[in-house]
Write a protein that holds these residues in place. Structure first.
Motif, PDB file in Angstrom:
ATOM      1  N   TRP A 427      -3.355  31.178  55.712  1.00  0.00           N
ATOM      2  CA  TRP A 427      -3.712  30.281  54.605  1.00  0.00           C
ATOM      3  C   TRP A 427      -2.810  30.430  53.388  1.00  0.00           C
ATOM      4  CZ3 TRP A 427      -5.596  32.017  49.797  1.00  0.00           C
ATOM      5  CH2 TRP A 427      -5.891  33.388  49.716  1.00  0.00           C
ATOM      6  N   MET A 428      -2.208  31.592  53.195  1.00  0.00           N
ATOM      7  CA  MET A 428      -1.421  31.828  51.981  1.00  0.00           C
ATOM      8  C   MET A 428       0.009  31.317  52.064  1.00  0.00           C
ATOM      9  SD  MET A 428      -2.613  35.679  50.970  1.00  0.00           S
ATOM     10  CE  MET A 428      -2.109  35.549  49.268  1.00  0.00           C
ATOM     11  N   THR A 429       0.480  30.948  53.237  1.00  0.00           N
ATOM     12  CA  THR A 429       1.922  30.720  53.406  1.00  0.00           C
ATOM     13  C   THR A 429       2.312  29.371  53.988  1.00  0.00           C
ATOM     14  OG1 THR A 429       1.855  31.808  55.578  1.00  0.00           O
ATOM     15  CG2 THR A 429       2.361  33.193  53.664  1.00  0.00           C
ATOM     16  N   ILE A 430       1.351  28.491  54.264  1.00  0.00           N
ATOM     17  CA  ILE A 430       1.695  27.269  54.999  1.00  0.00           C
ATOM     18  C   ILE A 430       1.681  26.001  54.143  1.00  0.00           C
ATOM     19  CG2 ILE A 430       1.037  28.144  57.275  1.00  0.00           C
ATOM     20  CD1 ILE A 430      -1.701  26.843  56.910  1.00  0.00           C
ATOM     21  N   GLY A 431       1.416  26.119  52.842  1.00  0.00           N
ATOM     22  CA  GLY A 431       1.433  24.947  51.978  1.00  0.00           C
ATOM     23  C   GLY A 431       0.232  24.026  52.132  1.00  0.00           C
ATOM     24  N   LYS A 432      -0.791  24.502  52.832  1.00  0.00           N
ATOM     25  CA  LYS A 432      -1.992  23.690  53.057  1.00  0.00           C
ATOM     26  C   LYS A 432      -2.931  23.743  51.851  1.00  0.00           C
ATOM     27  CE  LYS A 432      -5.983  23.521  56.247  1.00  0.00           C
ATOM     28  NZ  LYS A 432      -6.561  24.149  57.470  1.00  0.00           N
ATOM     29  N   TYR A 433      -2.933  24.879  51.172  1.00  0.00           N
ATOM     30  CA  TYR A 433      -3.834  25.091  50.050  1.00  0.00           C
ATOM     31  C   TYR A 433      -3.052  25.065  48.741  1.00  0.00           C
ATOM     32  CZ  TYR A 433      -7.125  26.485  53.656  1.00  0.00           C
ATOM     33  OH  TYR A 433      -7.934  26.492  54.756  1.00  0.00           O
ATOM     34  N   ALA A 434      -3.779  24.837  47.634  1.00  0.00           N
ATOM     35  CA  ALA A 434      -3.115  24.698  46.340  1.00  0.00           C
ATOM     36  C   ALA A 434      -3.983  25.287  45.237  1.00  0.00           C
ATOM     37  CB  ALA A 434      -2.834  23.221  46.057  1.00  0.00           C
ATOM     38  N   VAL A 435      -3.354  25.533  44.099  1.00  0.00           N
ATOM     39  CA  VAL A 435      -4.091  25.966  42.908  1.00  0.00           C
ATOM     40  C   VAL A 435      -3.561  25.235  41.678  1.00  0.00           C
ATOM     41  CG1 VAL A 435      -4.692  28.259  43.780  1.00  0.00           C
ATOM     42  CG2 VAL A 435      -2.546  27.960  42.529  1.00  0.00           C
ATOM     43  N   ILE A 436      -4.474  24.983  40.758  1.00  0.00           N
ATOM     44  CA  ILE A 436      -4.125  24.542  39.401  1.00  0.00           C
ATOM     45  C   ILE A 436      -4.739  25.594  38.486  1.00  0.00           C
ATOM     46  CG2 ILE A 436      -4.358  22.746  37.650  1.00  0.00           C
ATOM     47  CD1 ILE A 436      -4.872  20.722  39.914  1.00  0.00           C
ATOM     48  N   GLN A 437      -3.912  26.537  38.028  1.00  0.00           N
ATOM     49  CA  GLN A 437      -4.414  27.655  37.219  1.00  0.00           C
ATOM     50  C   GLN A 437      -3.904  27.525  35.789  1.00  0.00           C
ATOM     51  OE1 GLN A 437      -3.610  30.781  40.479  1.00  0.00           O
ATOM     52  NE2 GLN A 437      -5.191  31.743  39.236  1.00  0.00           N
ATOM     53  N   PHE A 438      -4.788  27.882  34.858  1.00  0.00           N
ATOM     54  CA  PHE A 438      -4.507  27.695  33.432  1.00  0.00           C
ATOM     55  C   PHE A 438      -4.626  29.018  32.702  1.00  0.00           C
ATOM     56  CE2 PHE A 438      -6.253  26.891  29.137  1.00  0.00           C
ATOM     57  CZ  PHE A 438      -5.215  26.131  28.599  1.00  0.00           C
ATOM     58  N   ASP A 439      -3.768  29.192  31.687  1.00  0.00           N
ATOM     59  CA  ASP A 439      -3.873  30.374  30.825  1.00  0.00           C
ATOM     60  C   ASP A 439      -3.483  29.971  29.411  1.00  0.00           C
ATOM     61  OD1 ASP A 439      -4.011  33.478  30.635  1.00  0.00           O
ATOM     62  OD2 ASP A 439      -2.179  32.930  29.552  1.00  0.00           O
ATOM     63  N   THR A 440      -4.108  30.635  28.466  1.00  0.00           N
ATOM     64  CA  THR A 440      -3.752  30.428  27.059  1.00  0.00           C
ATOM     65  C   THR A 440      -3.672  31.792  26.386  1.00  0.00           C
ATOM     66  OG1 THR A 440      -4.380  29.270  25.029  1.00  0.00           O
ATOM     67  CG2 THR A 440      -6.170  30.126  26.369  1.00  0.00           C
ATOM     68  N   PRO A 441      -2.815  31.961  25.395  1.00  0.00           N
ATOM     69  CA  PRO A 441      -2.660  33.266  24.742  1.00  0.00           C
ATOM     70  C   PRO A 441      -3.974  33.841  24.215  1.00  0.00           C
ATOM     71  CG  PRO A 441      -0.877  31.832  24.086  1.00  0.00           C
ATOM     72  CD  PRO A 441      -1.806  30.987  24.887  1.00  0.00           C
ATOM     73  N   SER A 442      -4.937  32.973  23.907  1.00  0.00           N
ATOM     74  CA  SER A 442      -6.191  33.440  23.312  1.00  0.00           C
ATOM     75  C   SER A 442      -7.210  33.895  24.340  1.00  0.00           C
ATOM     76  CB  SER A 442      -6.807  32.320  22.456  1.00  0.00           C
ATOM     77  OG  SER A 442      -7.067  31.177  23.253  1.00  0.00           O
ATOM     78  N   MET A 443      -6.901  33.785  25.625  1.00  0.00           N
ATOM     79  CA  MET A 443      -7.882  34.158  26.660  1.00  0.00           C
ATOM     80  C   MET A 443      -8.086  35.660  26.700  1.00  0.00           C
ATOM     81  SD  MET A 443      -6.983  31.517  29.802  1.00  0.00           S
ATOM     82  CE  MET A 443      -8.419  31.885  30.790  1.00  0.00           C
TER      83      MET A 443
END
Length: 443
Positions: A427-443
């Motif tokens: 699952w980690m290497t085949i391009g089937k799954y995706a993420v939209i992850q967010f970060d901000t300096p204030s987290m």
């Protein structure tokens, strides 16, 4: 207590994805680069005479030597080409030597995977730089061109989509505007599947309608912070005034071809919707990871769009070229993007670039390599927070749009990674799954 910093992913772990990449995929990419040079022998002869043919032979000789070093796990050697980044590369090698300790030297199967993979592409560049007059030849350009032309139907569809939106955007209420944003953001996310370094330069174009399959792909987005991203942009638009009249978005590009078009369409939408007032693109300054976008690729893409027979494509090409000329689109290619450093090193190694990114309202990182550099390409536990894995890299609010093609992932819920592995071992290497992850300096 903060989680300790784990080991780097490396080919020293036999059977790992890093091991298989260094053992099989990198030699295949190098072999194809050599073959590409050989097939262009007569082009070099035509343009540069016998000097061009001799340069081709010498470049092939250097790349063949590199291939042998890789296959036989020889020590990594210093660069000799005296370019502006050569000293930084050689200092990084010294740093790796210190980390190894003892008499053991950094090598292809013992050093961090991120380092040796980046090093291979820099050595390809060195081989060409040492052999003018063919030093500007891009051994990966054919694949990038093919990816663009083979994705033509999908490109027409999204160019038509943004043209239609341009005519009607002022009539959209806030809910409709958000709906269009979510759609084009996901198109840009899934455009990241078109990565030639993962397919070892084989065809990886987009042939289906990217707008039709978004609903069916949603279950494969493992982390979806898109609401936080929308909030950043919408709040910036809502609070804009004479004191803060600008809203800047930076896009750290990944692949040329179809993915680049999805990024340009997203950039266009951000401007016409008022969610941004200027877009800054960041690409690579040398050919990199087979399909990564260089300035040459960027300009070539705009020219192809302008010259297209399809009106939607042509109008996009004209408009986007005008955006560059007027300064609402700006292109950067800082050398840091083609160094082997993790991004937590940026503030020290490239302070001007870090300061530039701090000016942004939102940074959008694209792709797997950027994710690897953001998180250090380490053996993190799946549940470690994204903010922690960044190890101090917090220039501005940012997100990463990535389809998974390497075995590093953080920010998952407890048990989520184990459940995925039970149903899909790769699952980690085949391009089937995706993420939209967010970060901000204030987290």
């Amino acid at each position: 207590m903060a989680a300790p910093v784990p080991q780097s992913l490396s080919a020293k772990f036999v059977g790992s994805f890093a091991y298989l990449t260094v053992k099989d995929r990198l030699p295949l990419i190098l072999t194809r680069a050599i073959d590409t040079l050989h097939r262009h022998k007569y082009l070099f002869l035509e343009h540069h005479g016998e000097e061009g043919v001799e340069a081709e032979k010498q470049t092939i000789s250097l790349l063949s030597k590199l291939l042998n070093e890789l296959k036989t796990d020889k020590p990594v050697i210093p660069l000799t080409d005296k370019l502006s980044d050569t000293e930084q590369w050689n200092q990084y090698l010294e740093r790796q030597q210190v980390l190894m300790g003892g008499d053991e030297k950094p090598s292809w199967f013992k050093s961090p995977w991120l380092y040796v993979e980046c090093y291979m592409y820099r050595r390809i560049h060195e081989a060409l730089q040492l052999n003018p007059p063919i030093s500007s030849f891009d051994v990966f350009s054919e694949g990038k061109f093919k990816s663009f032309f083979d994705s033509q139907k999908a490109i027409i569809l999204i160019c038509t989509c943004i043209q239609d939106l341009s005519k009607n955007v002022e009539n959209l209420d806030d809910g409709q505007l958000k709906e269009e944003f979510l759609k084009l953001f996901q198109v840009s996310l899934w455009g990241n599947r078109c990565d030639l370094s993962i397919s070892s330069s084989e065809d990886n174009s987009q042939t289906s309608n990217p707008l039709d399959c978004l609903d069916s792909l949603k279950p494969f987005i493992l982390i979806d912070d898109i609401e936080s991203i929308w909030s950043i942009l919408a709040n910036s638009k809502r609070t804009r005034n004479d004191t803060t009249p600008k809203a800047r978005v930076d896009i750290i590009l990944d692949n040329a071809g179809f993915e680049l078009i999805t990024d340009l369409v997203l950039a266009d939408f951000l401007l016409i919707s008022g969610l941004a007032t200027e877009i800054h693109f960041h690409g690579k300054n040398i050919p990199w990871f087979v399909s990564d976008t260089t300035y040459t690729d960027f300009k070539w893409t705009l020219r192809q769009l302008k010259a297209a027979n399809h009106m939607g494509m042509s109008k996009c090409g004209v408009k986007w070229e005008d955006s560059i000329k007027s300064g609402v689109w700006v292109y950067h290619d800082d050398p840091f993007w083609t160094l082997p450093h993790e991004f937590c090193d940026m503030q020290q190694e490239a302070p001007n670039l870090y300061a530039e990114l701090q000016k942004s309202n939102l940074i959008i990182f694209k792709g797997d390599l950027n994710y690897r550099k953001l998180t250090g390409d380490r053996q993190w536990e799946f549940t470690v927070s994204f903010h922690h894995a960044l190890r101090g890299f917090h220039p501005a609010p940012f997100c990463i749009l990535r389809t998974l093609k390497s075995d590093v992932q953080v920010g998952l819920k407890p048990g989520q990674g184990e459940e995925l592995k039970a149903t899909d071992v790769d699952w980690m290497t085949i391009g089937k799954y995706a993420v939209i992850q967010f970060d901000t300096p204030s987290m």
